[in-house]
Structure formats: C-alpha cells, structure tokens
Design a protein around this motif. Structure first.
Motif, PDB file in Angstrom:
ATOM      1  N   LYS A   1       0.816  -1.050   0.125  1.00 40.14           N
ATOM      2  CA  LYS A   1      -0.105   0.249   0.172  1.00 40.14           C
ATOM      3  C   LYS A   1       0.728   1.187  -0.037  1.00 40.14           C
ATOM      4  N   ASP A   2       0.553   2.239  -0.797  1.00 40.43           N
ATOM      5  CA  ASP A   2       1.235   3.582  -0.897  1.00 40.43           C
ATOM      6  C   ASP A   2       0.141   4.616  -0.996  1.00 40.43           C
ATOM      7  N   GLY A   3      -0.045   5.050   0.380  1.00 34.47           N
ATOM      8  CA  GLY A   3      -1.374   6.044   0.396  1.00 34.47           C
ATOM      9  C   GLY A   3      -2.587   5.245   0.108  1.00 34.47           C
ATOM     10  N   ALA A   4      -3.276   5.996  -0.842  1.00 39.71           N
ATOM     11  CA  ALA A   4      -4.494   5.274  -1.376  1.00 39.71           C
ATOM     12  C   ALA A   4      -4.369   4.233  -2.397  1.00 39.71           C
ATOM     13  N   GLN A   5      -3.344   4.149  -2.952  1.00 35.05           N
ATOM     14  CA  GLN A   5      -2.998   3.043  -4.253  1.00 35.05           C
ATOM     15  C   GLN A   5      -2.358   2.034  -3.828  1.00 35.05           C
ATOM     16  N   TRP A   6      -2.517   0.859  -4.305  1.00 38.75           N
ATOM     17  CA  TRP A   6      -1.531  -0.555  -4.413  1.00 38.75           C
ATOM     18  C   TRP A   6      -0.443  -0.303  -5.380  1.00 38.75           C
ATOM     19  N   ILE A   7       0.742  -0.683  -4.846  1.00 40.84           N
ATOM     20  CA  ILE A   7       1.709  -0.672  -5.733  1.00 40.84           C
ATOM     21  C   ILE A   7       2.295  -2.352  -5.858  1.00 40.84           C
ATOM     22  N   VAL A   8       2.414  -2.867  -7.191  1.00 40.38           N
ATOM     23  CA  VAL A   8       2.615  -4.197  -7.504  1.00 40.38           C
ATOM     24  C   VAL A   8       4.128  -4.182  -7.426  1.00 40.38           C
ATOM     25  N   GLN A   9       4.707  -5.361  -6.753  1.00 36.84           N
ATOM     26  CA  GLN A   9       5.973  -5.482  -6.683  1.00 36.84           C
ATOM     27  C   GLN A   9       6.461  -6.802  -7.850  1.00 36.84           C
ATOM     28  N   LEU A  10       7.399  -6.618  -8.398  1.00 36.30           N
ATOM     29  CA  LEU A  10       7.528  -7.086  -9.834  1.00 36.30           C
ATOM     30  C   LEU A  10       8.904  -7.930  -9.831  1.00 36.30           C
ATOM     31  N   TYR A  11       9.090  -8.958 -10.236  1.00 36.65           N
ATOM     32  CA  TYR A  11      10.595  -9.507 -10.470  1.00 36.65           C
ATOM     33  C   TYR A  11      10.784  -9.557 -12.235  1.00 36.65           C
ATOM     34  N   LEU A  12      11.687  -9.201 -12.559  1.00 37.39           N
ATOM     35  CA  LEU A  12      12.061  -9.119 -14.219  1.00 37.39           C
ATOM     36  C   LEU A  12      12.896 -10.402 -14.387  1.00 37.39           C
ATOM     37  N   PRO A  13      12.537 -11.491 -14.534  1.00 37.88           N
ATOM     38  CA  PRO A  13      13.530 -12.825 -14.806  1.00 37.88           C
ATOM     39  C   PRO A  13      14.600 -12.554 -15.645  1.00 37.88           C
ATOM     40  N   PHE A  14      14.411 -12.131 -16.839  1.00 35.88           N
ATOM     41  CA  PHE A  14      15.345 -11.818 -17.826  1.00 35.88           C
ATOM     42  C   PHE A  14      16.541 -11.146 -17.595  1.00 35.88           C
ATOM     43  N   ARG A  15      16.165  -9.995 -16.765  1.00 39.94           N
ATOM     44  CA  ARG A  15      17.044  -8.650 -16.370  1.00 39.94           C
ATOM     45  C   ARG A  15      17.692  -9.117 -14.891  1.00 39.94           C
ATOM     46  N   GLN A  16      16.857 -10.020 -14.068  1.00 43.73           N
ATOM     47  CA  GLN A  16      17.224 -10.460 -12.834  1.00 43.73           C
ATOM     48  C   GLN A  16      17.347  -9.233 -11.804  1.00 43.73           C
ATOM     49  N   SER A  17      16.209  -8.610 -12.003  1.00 46.34           N
ATOM     50  CA  SER A  17      16.117  -7.312 -11.161  1.00 46.34           C
ATOM     51  C   SER A  17      14.819  -7.255 -10.627  1.00 46.34           C
ATOM     52  N   PHE A  18      14.344  -6.246  -9.724  1.00 47.68           N
ATOM     53  CA  PHE A  18      13.243  -5.820  -9.256  1.00 47.68           C
ATOM     54  C   PHE A  18      12.705  -4.603  -9.541  1.00 47.68           C
ATOM     55  N   LEU A  19      11.287  -4.369  -9.511  1.00 46.07           N
ATOM     56  CA  LEU A  19      10.718  -3.231 -10.022  1.00 46.07           C
ATOM     57  C   LEU A  19       9.510  -3.157  -9.434  1.00 46.07           C
ATOM     58  N   GLU A  20       8.836  -1.902  -9.031  1.00 42.65           N
ATOM     59  CA  GLU A  20       7.429  -1.792  -8.765  1.00 42.65           C
ATOM     60  C   GLU A  20       6.744  -0.886  -9.705  1.00 42.65           C
ATOM     61  N   MET A  21       5.318  -1.092  -9.597  1.00 40.56           N
ATOM     62  CA  MET A  21       4.500  -0.452 -10.431  1.00 40.56           C
ATOM     63  C   MET A  21       2.976  -0.142 -10.094  1.00 40.56           C
ATOM     64  N   PRO A  22       2.580   0.836 -10.175  1.00 40.39           N
ATOM     65  CA  PRO A  22       1.283   0.872  -9.638  1.00 40.39           C
ATOM     66  C   PRO A  22       0.115  -0.001 -10.246  1.00 40.39           C
ATOM     67  N   GLU A  23      -0.420  -0.465  -9.488  1.00 40.64           N
ATOM     68  CA  GLU A  23      -1.571  -1.677  -9.648  1.00 40.64           C
ATOM     69  C   GLU A  23      -2.612  -1.434 -11.010  1.00 40.64           C
ATOM     70  N   ARG A  24      -2.953  -0.135 -11.071  1.00 43.43           N
ATOM     71  CA  ARG A  24      -3.631   0.186 -12.333  1.00 43.43           C
ATOM     72  C   ARG A  24      -2.986   0.046 -13.666  1.00 43.43           C
ATOM     73  N   GLU A  25      -1.747   0.446 -13.493  1.00 43.76           N
ATOM     74  CA  GLU A  25      -0.740   0.303 -14.776  1.00 43.76           C
ATOM     75  C   GLU A  25      -0.226  -1.083 -15.099  1.00 43.76           C
ATOM     76  N   PHE A  26      -0.311  -1.895 -14.064  1.00 46.65           N
ATOM     77  CA  PHE A  26       0.152  -3.324 -14.325  1.00 46.65           C
ATOM     78  C   PHE A  26      -0.838  -4.086 -14.803  1.00 46.65           C
ATOM     79  N   ILE A  27      -2.163  -4.016 -14.208  1.00 48.56           N
ATOM     80  CA  ILE A  27      -3.289  -4.922 -14.794  1.00 48.56           C
ATOM     81  C   ILE A  27      -3.551  -4.292 -16.132  1.00 48.56           C
ATOM     82  N   MET A  28      -3.191  -3.161 -16.732  1.00 46.62           N
ATOM     83  CA  MET A  28      -3.595  -2.654 -18.126  1.00 46.62           C
ATOM     84  C   MET A  28      -2.641  -3.639 -19.234  1.00 46.62           C
ATOM     85  N   LEU A  29      -1.473  -4.169 -18.481  1.00 47.71           N
ATOM     86  CA  LEU A  29      -0.674  -4.773 -19.712  1.00 47.71           C
ATOM     87  C   LEU A  29      -1.283  -5.991 -20.225  1.00 47.71           C
TER      88      LEU A  29
END
Length: 176
Positions: free
Chosen positions: A131-159
């Motif tokens: 949770k970040d204030g009023a919105q949810w942030i999705v925590q992501l792993y990028l397996p080909f880059r072997q790195s982590f990233l975060e993205m607002p839930e709304r943006e993530f589910i549009m992909l």
C-alpha cells in the motif's frame, strides 16, 4: 488438457500433482473437488461436502490425465520455454515480501496470478503488493534482467498477460 476433455466424474491431476474429480463443466471453466479424503462420503453430491474449486482456462491447460503426461509436459516446458527461472535468493525475497507482513497482505490475489508483458517485450512477474497512500503498488521481478521493479496496480493490470510466445520471444531477444 483442453476444456473439451472434461466431463462430470473425470479424475485428473491438477497443479502440484493433486488428484481431482470434475463435478461440473461450464462454458469456459470446470469445477472439481480435490480427492484428499479416504471416506467416499466426501464426494457424494451435489452438493458436496468437499469444497468445489473452479478451474479457468489457464488452470485447465496445466491439468493432466496421468502422472506420465504431467512429467512429459514439464520436460517439454523446460526444453522449449526459454524462461530463465528463479534463483533461490530471489524466491526467498519474493516469499518474504508476500507473506511476512500478514496484517498488510495484498488483497488482490488474482493480480498476482499471471506474468505480464511490457510494450518492449519485457516479462514482469508479480509476487506481492504494498500500500502506498490510497493506491496499491505491485512488486515485480524481471526474470530476464534479474532485477526488481514496482508499478502502480492500475498500470500493471492494463498490460497484457504474458503468453508462452512472449516468453520465448524475450528469451530469443536475450540470446542476441
């Protein structure tokens, strides 16, 4: 398996090798009870004492009639997918983030079910949310880059949901 393979009473293997019995066939889903009790009275119905679980089209594809079918499918997946997998320390990090803070657990489990494909072909594996204030942030792993990233839930589910072809294309891109 395919949706057309199912009929009421069919026994099959689902994820993790558990045995199931189909109890209903819908337009794009099936319903089944897990066969984990010795007493046959659990499976008299409908209604059933055992909990009925819905399998959608993605889960249906991962079902098998026999253990041999499941093993052969797993071997084919490893041989053809190109997915780099998840190192142990990454799995440890993802599980801690997902389950350590029970009071703040991410409530939208469906969002975590599917990898997504970015517009540039990168594969995003969701593993937790915060949770970040009023919105949810999705925590992501990028397996080909072997790195982590975060993205607002709304943006993530549009992909778009990542397909096997997306993973293969990303693997081929890495090999260049």
């Amino acid at each position: 398996m395919k949706h057309a393979d199912f009929f009421i009473g069919l026994e099959f293997l689902g994820l993790a090798g558990f045995r199931w019995r189909c109890t209903d066939v819908g337009a794009r889903t099936i319903v089944a009870v897990r066969l984990d009790h010795n007493d046959p009275n659990w499976y008299r119905g409908p209604p059933y004492v055992a909990k009925e679980v819905v399998f959608d089209e993605h889960e249906i594809e991962r079902c098998h009639l026999t253990e041999e079918d499941a093993i052969l499918a797993a071997i084919e997946e490893v041989d053809t997918s190109g997915h780099p997998g998840y190192p142990g320390d990454v799995v440890n990090h993802m599980m801690k983030a997902r389950f350590e803070e029970a009071s703040a657990r991410y409530p939208h489990e469906g969002v975590l079910r599917f990898d997504r494909c970015a517009h540039d072909g990168e594969i995003f594996h969701p593993y937790a949310g915060r949770k970040d204030g009023a919105q949810w942030i999705v925590q992501l792993y990028l397996p080909f880059r072997q790195s982590f990233l975060e993205m607002p839930e709304r943006e993530f589910i549009m992909l778009p949901i990542a397909t096997a072809a997306d993973v293969r294309a990303r693997a081929d891109q890495s090999a260049e």
